[in-house]
Design a protein around this motif. Sequence first.
Motif, PDB file in Angstrom:
ATOM      1  N   ASP A 147      45.455  58.262  23.149  1.00 37.36           N
ATOM      2  CA  ASP A 147      43.683  58.624  22.987  1.00 37.36           C
ATOM      3  C   ASP A 147      42.753  57.296  21.888  1.00 37.36           C
ATOM      4  OD1 ASP A 147      44.067  61.110  24.474  1.00 37.36           O
ATOM      5  OD2 ASP A 147      44.717  61.758  22.292  1.00 37.36           O
ATOM      6  N   MET A 148      44.623  57.070  21.069  1.00 29.03           N
ATOM      7  CA  MET A 148      44.117  56.500  19.631  1.00 29.03           C
ATOM      8  C   MET A 148      43.714  54.775  20.227  1.00 29.03           C
ATOM      9  SD  MET A 148      42.857  57.275  17.162  1.00 29.03           S
ATOM     10  CE  MET A 148      42.798  55.863  16.686  1.00 29.03           C
ATOM     11  N   LEU A 149      44.362  54.231  21.320  1.00 28.71           N
ATOM     12  CA  LEU A 149      44.189  53.277  21.706  1.00 28.71           C
ATOM     13  C   LEU A 149      42.594  53.291  23.165  1.00 28.71           C
ATOM     14  CD1 LEU A 149      45.930  50.707  23.451  1.00 28.71           C
ATOM     15  CD2 LEU A 149      47.532  51.046  24.934  1.00 28.71           C
ATOM     16  N   LYS A 150      42.957  54.304  24.266  1.00 23.32           N
ATOM     17  CA  LYS A 150      41.753  54.626  24.814  1.00 23.32           C
ATOM     18  C   LYS A 150      40.796  54.083  23.553  1.00 23.32           C
ATOM     19  CE  LYS A 150      41.876  57.954  27.749  1.00 23.32           C
ATOM     20  NZ  LYS A 150      42.222  59.380  28.622  1.00 23.32           N
ATOM     21  N   LEU A 151      40.041  54.973  22.352  1.00 28.07           N
ATOM     22  CA  LEU A 151      38.892  54.561  22.012  1.00 28.07           C
ATOM     23  C   LEU A 151      39.170  53.565  20.929  1.00 28.07           C
ATOM     24  CD1 LEU A 151      36.960  56.590  20.523  1.00 28.07           C
ATOM     25  CD2 LEU A 151      38.944  57.315  18.417  1.00 28.07           C
ATOM     26  N   GLU A 152      39.959  52.814  21.031  1.00 24.25           N
ATOM     27  CA  GLU A 152      39.996  50.804  20.073  1.00 24.25           C
ATOM     28  C   GLU A 152      39.429  50.534  21.108  1.00 24.25           C
ATOM     29  OE1 GLU A 152      43.988  50.515  18.341  1.00 24.25           O
ATOM     30  OE2 GLU A 152      43.561  52.227  17.247  1.00 24.25           O
TER      31      GLU A 152
END
Length: 102
Positions: free
Chosen positions: A75-80
């Motif tokens: 999720d963090m990777l998608k957000l970034e």
Amino acid sequence: MRIRQVGFSSRLKAHRKLLTLETLKFIVEFFKDRDARMAALRSGVPESYASRQGQWLKKHPIVLAAMEADLDERDMLKLEKALAEIDRQMEICKEILGLQDF
């Protein structure tokens, strides 16, 4: 008739439910290490008031709601990635409007 200028606190109340690009950047950075000052610095807040702004943003209703989300590494990777795409689109808009210096 006298026109009354809206005070700073009134503007803050009006924007409590408005997600700005600056707030989004802060949220993404704050998720990394939970350090409000460093998150503010990394999201573009000047060093002279990053600590104060970071503490204020940490208490913002949108930031508090985002902190309740249970994000994993994916999720963090998608957000970034999404934030990088927003930044890219902002640069395209600035170029079209001739606002590269802003």
